[in-house]
Design a protein around this motif. Structure first.
Motif, PDB file in Angstrom:
ATOM      1  N   TRP A  36       0.833  -1.216   0.000  1.00 17.74           N
ATOM      2  CA  TRP A  36       0.000   0.000   0.000  1.00 17.74           C
ATOM      3  C   TRP A  36       0.865   1.263   0.000  1.00 17.74           C
ATOM      4  CZ3 TRP A  36      -5.503   0.176   0.318  1.00 17.74           C
ATOM      5  CH2 TRP A  36      -6.127  -1.074   0.404  1.00 17.74           C
ATOM      6  N   ASN A  41      -3.754  -0.666  -2.882  1.00 14.63           N
ATOM      7  CA  ASN A  41      -3.140  -1.878  -3.420  1.00 14.63           C
ATOM      8  C   ASN A  41      -4.024  -2.502  -4.500  1.00 14.63           C
ATOM      9  OD1 ASN A  41      -3.134  -5.144  -2.939  1.00 14.63           O
ATOM     10  ND2 ASN A  41      -1.077  -4.267  -2.970  1.00 14.63           N
ATOM     11  N   TYR A  44      -5.746  -6.016  -3.683  1.00 12.76           N
ATOM     12  CA  TYR A  44      -6.913  -5.903  -2.807  1.00 12.76           C
ATOM     13  C   TYR A  44      -8.090  -5.277  -3.548  1.00 12.76           C
ATOM     14  CZ  TYR A  44     -10.293  -4.659   0.629  1.00 12.76           C
ATOM     15  OH  TYR A  44     -11.488  -4.543   1.293  1.00 12.76           O
ATOM     16  N   ARG A 267      -8.595   2.374   5.230  1.00 14.42           N
ATOM     17  CA  ARG A 267      -7.498   1.548   5.729  1.00 14.42           C
ATOM     18  C   ARG A 267      -6.518   2.373   6.568  1.00 14.42           C
ATOM     19  NH1 ARG A 267      -2.240   0.759   4.324  1.00 14.42           N
ATOM     20  NH2 ARG A 267      -1.337  -1.287   4.832  1.00 14.42           N
ATOM     21  N   CYS A 272      -6.918  -0.871  12.098  1.00 11.22           N
ATOM     22  CA  CYS A 272      -7.077  -2.163  11.420  1.00 11.22           C
ATOM     23  C   CYS A 272      -5.760  -2.900  11.211  1.00 11.22           C
ATOM     24  CB  CYS A 272      -7.769  -1.960  10.071  1.00 11.22           C
ATOM     25  SG  CYS A 272      -6.740  -1.133   8.821  1.00 11.22           S
ATOM     26  N   ASN A 273      -4.652  -2.325  11.671  1.00  9.52           N
ATOM     27  CA  ASN A 273      -3.340  -2.970  11.512  1.00  9.52           C
ATOM     28  C   ASN A 273      -3.037  -3.310  10.051  1.00  9.52           C
ATOM     29  OD1 ASN A 273      -2.712  -3.040  14.364  1.00  9.52           O
ATOM     30  ND2 ASN A 273      -4.214  -4.691  14.542  1.00  9.52           N
ATOM     31  N   GLY A 274      -3.457  -2.449   9.156  1.00 10.70           N
ATOM     32  CA  GLY A 274      -3.153  -2.627   7.744  1.00 10.70           C
ATOM     33  C   GLY A 274      -4.085  -3.559   7.002  1.00 10.70           C
ATOM     34  N   GLU A 275      -5.050  -4.165   7.710  1.00  6.01           N
ATOM     35  CA  GLU A 275      -6.018  -5.067   7.085  1.00  6.01           C
ATOM     36  C   GLU A 275      -7.403  -4.448   7.221  1.00  6.01           C
ATOM     37  OE1 GLU A 275      -5.258  -7.711   5.403  1.00  6.01           O
ATOM     38  OE2 GLU A 275      -3.117  -7.722   5.906  1.00  6.01           O
ATOM     39  N   GLU A 277     -10.311  -5.032   6.269  1.00  8.88           N
ATOM     40  CA  GLU A 277     -11.491  -5.837   6.570  1.00  8.88           C
ATOM     41  C   GLU A 277     -11.465  -6.422   7.974  1.00  8.88           C
ATOM     42  OE1 GLU A 277     -12.775  -8.526   3.476  1.00  8.88           O
ATOM     43  OE2 GLU A 277     -12.205  -7.089   1.916  1.00  8.88           O
ATOM     44  N   GLN A 278     -10.436  -6.093   8.755  1.00 11.84           N
ATOM     45  CA  GLN A 278     -10.500  -6.382  10.187  1.00 11.84           C
ATOM     46  C   GLN A 278     -11.515  -5.476  10.876  1.00 11.84           C
ATOM     47  OE1 GLN A 278      -6.794  -6.310  12.294  1.00 11.84           O
ATOM     48  NE2 GLN A 278      -5.942  -8.081  11.227  1.00 11.84           N
ATOM     49  N   LYS A 282     -16.751  -6.128   3.490  1.00 14.87           N
ATOM     50  CA  LYS A 282     -16.885  -5.661   2.109  1.00 14.87           C
ATOM     51  C   LYS A 282     -18.226  -4.972   1.898  1.00 14.87           C
ATOM     52  CE  LYS A 282     -13.868  -8.857  -0.504  1.00 14.87           C
ATOM     53  NZ  LYS A 282     -13.217  -9.574   0.617  1.00 14.87           N
TER      54      LYS A 282
END
Length: 396
Positions: A36, A41, A44, A267, A272-275, A277-278, A282
């Motif tokens: 990212w 990205n 993703y 993001r 979200c620690n880089g994720e 969808e944590q 969607k």
């Protein structure tokens, strides 16, 4: 005054056109191992767009949105969309919640039932709120301004009219983050007589008083951090504030471009620690994007940055908001000022460092935010918040 119910419904032709545009996306290249670092990205985004095209069910999301009571009213010639959900307790306190960018009224989707019916969610029924969630001018189902000058100050005046003249509330609470924080502060500055208190999850450096002398060491460090963040992450804001129309052609024409512009912020600004969808599913990410795409409001939404930069009067050093304020700072928020910085402008009566969460507090940590709002506004509940208003029809 007659109230006008509103139903969320996007014409099928818009959904069919969207499918075609997604199918014919011309994807840019990307360097190896980009992650990212260069922006959204590609791997993703391709997975999200594939879901958008083949699995995402907008009609199901419409049904969920329409569980709440939606309305649209014309205020000063501008159509304003809002949710008005009545509290389920005795003498609910009216609360006005204002979202920001790149969010929408959908930011408050999880928070609304926690505030309107606290008893159902393990709370005290005496903490119930009447919840009002408008869409900012130029966002979602509110009208797009066609003349210059619709900044946070003008929006605050619209909100005063909405709450006092349309809904009949003589006193109410107000809360918000991002642009919603700026609107809430301007509302408190212009109409303190209407507010029992305000609550903020975000404090912009520009909304405070950076020209104040005798800054503490902690305040000076905060300004240095803000300056560094602006250099590394603030290009979007500079573009919104200077040439929003140039950006709008691409984002209004390409759903993938729009998604890339918005998702990168969800993001980067969330816990979200880089994720991403944590924190957000969607369906949640795409529902928010659809509120921009289906209404063609990305241009008018980013234009508010331009209006704030070019028309919003700077606060004078002697100006101070007299309405009691509560501040809750979530650890991954963009801006984390020290308390003394906030107290230069606000009458801070509650200051809470939250254990987790980021910029999209109502979406990320609705339970934590609901409890914080209940706790802050509990002492301000009184008979003066009781008002007699005509029943509003529920959206069917």
């Amino acid at each position: 005054m007659e109230k006008h119910p509103f139903t969320v419904h996007v014409p099928q032709a818009i959904l069919d056109d969207l499918k075609d545009r997604l199918a014919y996306t011309r994807w840019p290249d990307e360097v190896e191992n980009a992650g990212w670092d260069y922006g959204t990205n590609r791997h993703y985004l391709k997975s999200l767009v594939d879901y958008w095209q083949h699995e995402f069910d907008w009609r199901a999301q419409e049904k969920k949105l329409n569980q709440f009571a939606h309305f649209r009213e014309h205020i000063d010639g501008l159509g304003i969309h809002f949710i008005h959900e009545r509290g389920r307790g005795e003498n609910p306190l009216p609360i006005l919640l204002t979202h920001g960018w790149p969010g929408s009224f959908f930011e408050m989707f999880k928070l609304i039932p926690l505030l309107t019916d606290p008893e159902k969610h393990g709370g005290d029924p005496t903490d119930a709120f009447d919840v009002i969630v408008p869409s900012l001018p130029g966002f979602g189902f509110s009208d797009r301004p066609t003349v210059r000058g619709m900044a946070t100050m003008q929006t605050a005046e619209l909100w005063a009219r909405l709450m006092r003249d349309v809904l009949g509330y003589s006193h109410f609470a107000a809360a918000g983050g991002d642009i919603g924080s700026g609107v809430t502060q301007r509302l408190a500055l212009a109409h303190p007589e209407l507010l029992v208190g305000i609550h903020l999850t975000y404090l912009s450096v520009h909304a405070s008083l950076p020209e104040q002398p005798n800054l503490s060491e902690e305040e000076q460090h905060y300004l240095q951090v803000v300056q560094q963040w602006s250099q590394e992450e603030g290009a979007y804001s500079a573009l919104h504030s200077t040439k929003p129309q140039t950006l709008a052609y691409g984002l209004n024409d390409s759903p993938v471009g729009l998604a890339a512009w918005i998702i990168e912020k969800f993001r980067a600004w969330s816990d979200c620690n880089g994720e991403v969808e944590q924190r957000f599913s969607k369906d949640e990410l795409l529902t928010n994007i659809m509120l921009y795409w289906s209404t063609e409001t990305i241009s008018s939404s980013v234009r508010m940055y331009y209006e704030n930069a070019h028309t919003l009067p700077k606060l004078r050093p002697e100006q101070h908001i007299s309405v009691p304020a509560g501040i809750a700072l979530f650890p991954k928020e963009i801006s984390l000022p020290p308390r003394e910085w906030a107290e230069r402008l606000l009458l801070v009566q509650r200051w809470t460092m939250m254990p987790r969460g980021g910029h999209f507090a109502a979406m990320e940590e609705p339970e934590l935010l609901a409890e914080e709002l209940r706790a802050f506004f509990r002492p301000f509940r009184s008979e003066k918040t009781n008002v007699t208003i005509s029943p509003m029809p529920r959206n069917s």
